[in-house]
Write a protein that holds these residues in place. Sequence first.
Motif, PDB file in Angstrom:
ATOM      1  N   THR A 163       0.833  -1.216  -0.011  1.00  8.75           N
ATOM      2  CA  THR A 163       0.015  -0.094   0.121  1.00  8.75           C
ATOM      3  C   THR A 163       1.093   1.327   0.073  1.00  8.75           C
ATOM      4  O   THR A 163       0.410   2.124  -0.348  1.00  8.75           O
TER       5      THR A 163
ATOM      6  N   PHE B  74       1.109   1.639  -3.709  1.00  5.02           N
ATOM      7  CA  PHE B  74       0.104   2.535  -4.168  1.00  5.02           C
ATOM      8  C   PHE B  74       0.157   3.991  -3.821  1.00  5.02           C
ATOM      9  O   PHE B  74       0.089   4.814  -4.829  1.00  5.02           O
TER      10      PHE B  74
ATOM     11  N   THR C  87       1.328  -0.384 -10.308  1.00  5.16           N
ATOM     12  CA  THR C  87       1.576  -0.626  -8.951  1.00  5.16           C
ATOM     13  C   THR C  87       1.777  -2.100  -8.502  1.00  5.16           C
ATOM     14  O   THR C  87       2.188  -2.449  -7.677  1.00  5.16           O
TER      15      THR C  87
ATOM     16  N   ALA D  13      -5.548  -1.119   1.108  1.00  7.02           N
ATOM     17  CA  ALA D  13      -5.247   0.266   0.618  1.00  7.02           C
ATOM     18  C   ALA D  13      -6.423   1.321   1.281  1.00  7.02           C
ATOM     19  O   ALA D  13      -6.091   2.166   1.699  1.00  7.02           O
TER      20      ALA D  13
ATOM     21  N   LEU E 270      -4.072  -0.869 -10.797  1.00 10.30           N
ATOM     22  CA  LEU E 270      -4.104  -2.422 -10.611  1.00 10.30           C
ATOM     23  C   LEU E 270      -4.111  -3.021 -11.897  1.00 10.30           C
ATOM     24  O   LEU E 270      -4.563  -2.769 -12.880  1.00 10.30           O
TER      25      LEU E 270
ATOM     26  N   SER F 149       0.644   6.982  -7.045  1.00 11.78           N
ATOM     27  CA  SER F 149      -0.322   7.609  -7.298  1.00 11.78           C
ATOM     28  C   SER F 149      -0.084   9.062  -7.285  1.00 11.78           C
ATOM     29  O   SER F 149      -0.421   9.910  -8.009  1.00 11.78           O
TER      30      SER F 149
ATOM     31  N   PHE G 178      -6.170   4.936  -6.546  1.00 11.69           N
ATOM     32  CA  PHE G 178      -5.055   3.932  -6.836  1.00 11.69           C
ATOM     33  C   PHE G 178      -5.699   2.537  -8.056  1.00 11.69           C
ATOM     34  O   PHE G 178      -4.977   2.034  -8.487  1.00 11.69           O
TER      35      PHE G 178
END
Length: 548
Positions: free
Chosen positions: A210, A213, A225, A258, A272, A217, A268
């Motif tokens: 996280t 992430f 990520t 997250a 993915l 971002s 975020f």
Amino acid sequence: MSDESIKAKQTAYDAKVEKVIAKNPERKNLTYNRLYTSLDLENFDYERKLGFPGDYPYTRGVQPTMYRGRFWTMRMYAGFSTAEESNKRYRYLIESGATGLSCAFDLPTQIGYDSDDAIAEGEVGKVGVAIDSLADMEILFNGIDLGKVSTSMTINAPASVLLAMYIAVAEKQGVALEQLKGTIQNDILKEYAARGTYIFPPKPSMRLITNIFEYCSKNVPKWNTISISGYHIREAGSTASQEIAFTIADGIAYVEAAIKAGLNVDDFAGRLSFFWNAHNNVLEEVAKFRASRRIWARIMKERFSATNPKSMMLRFHTQTAGSMLTAQQPANNIVRVALQTAAAVLGGTQSLHTNSQDEALALPTEDSVRVALRTQQIVAYESGLADVVDPLAGSYFIEALTDKIEQEAMAYIEKIDELGGAVVAIEKGYIQREIQESAYKWQMEVESKQRIIVGVNQFQIQEKAAEGLLRVDSSVGELQKQKLANLRAKRDNEAVKAKLAMLEKAAGEEETNLMPVILEAVKVYATLGEICGVLRKVFGEYEAHVSL
């Protein structure tokens, strides 16, 4: 034609079939129905189940025009020996037409040890490239403009460290971080369940993920990520439905972590990505890819209240199935890879890596890598498969099979939810047992010849020992040790000590994002092993334990 009329014709057809198979029996153990008609799509809701390409629920693809405007990224997974040798292979691939690089790292790198650590003995450079420090990463991408190439890195437990090294190289090249494009696998849950290259326990591992992430971002917006990986789950023996079910369950866990860490889902989720396996059963694989997009879109919209369309898009990389390659009659693997390539393209992949014919025996040679890349290029430019968006849509069989795989996958996801989520399901051994049972069933079918593998359990021939295979020289380990000794003699060791102390302090502060601190340590040439050693000290190490 009405349903009643179709049913009447179906009855007549079945009677005709009975007469035919009385004289000529069908093959045993066939999985699917003999024939699919509109009756198999009763109450089929086009808008809910299909829609249009580029529109929710993305069953037909995440882009409106798919490959008519731009082909998928053609990646070739490469990395062996030293950074110098791998750099030569990367340049060769780019010159041969590859549009993206996919980095393989050796086992010590994957589990956070330097090449001169005793635990690395005999493994340096064997299954991928050895990367001990920023110095190695600089060599790995020497002469390759990171602002123009898309790079995928198959790295998990130490993903934050390797990403930091990549970012540092880009900065040295003068490339703005906003330009960087690529993916880190960064999927630790599948390591616990199916692959085994973990370092830290789940809680700190999820923190590192996280942290990435959040950092990307804000600083590296085009970077994917995480590549939530079903590939290794399938390689371990899962079915197609289990592959997407267990992987999407992992994806749910990452999204929940997250959000719990304070991130907004739409900040975020668009970065993915997923990583699927392409097996030999072409039509099943196509249906699997389509079902996975639909499941993820609904979960993101209905479960996590995502509003940005990009948050609902399941974008995925595909690799052809390494477990389907055979050491026997390896030239047959070219055909297998071609079929798997067709499945990935018909299923709408965003990028693709094709395995080489000799990978069941050794690392691939340049010649076999070229054939694997040419396989993608032939499918792209000559086959016509890339000329139409979702060309198999509307097939009674494909739509029925897509529905079936979706239903099977959702049943697994619901079971995992009942257990408490993917992390708990892994800790209880549920996912591992399901994979093991499927793998055992497959192997029994092969051994009993219910499942034919050409050249393995049928159609065998006498073969000579394979020649011309690529072997990694054992001297690579000694070379890496010498490079590390030189690095430690030349770098500012006081600066390294200070940055590692900062990292140790930050690791103990749960609210601190570790990415900037790791990046600072990397820039003063702290090694991978030194950084991971500090994190081991603070976080501890994971010990596998399966409750039976």
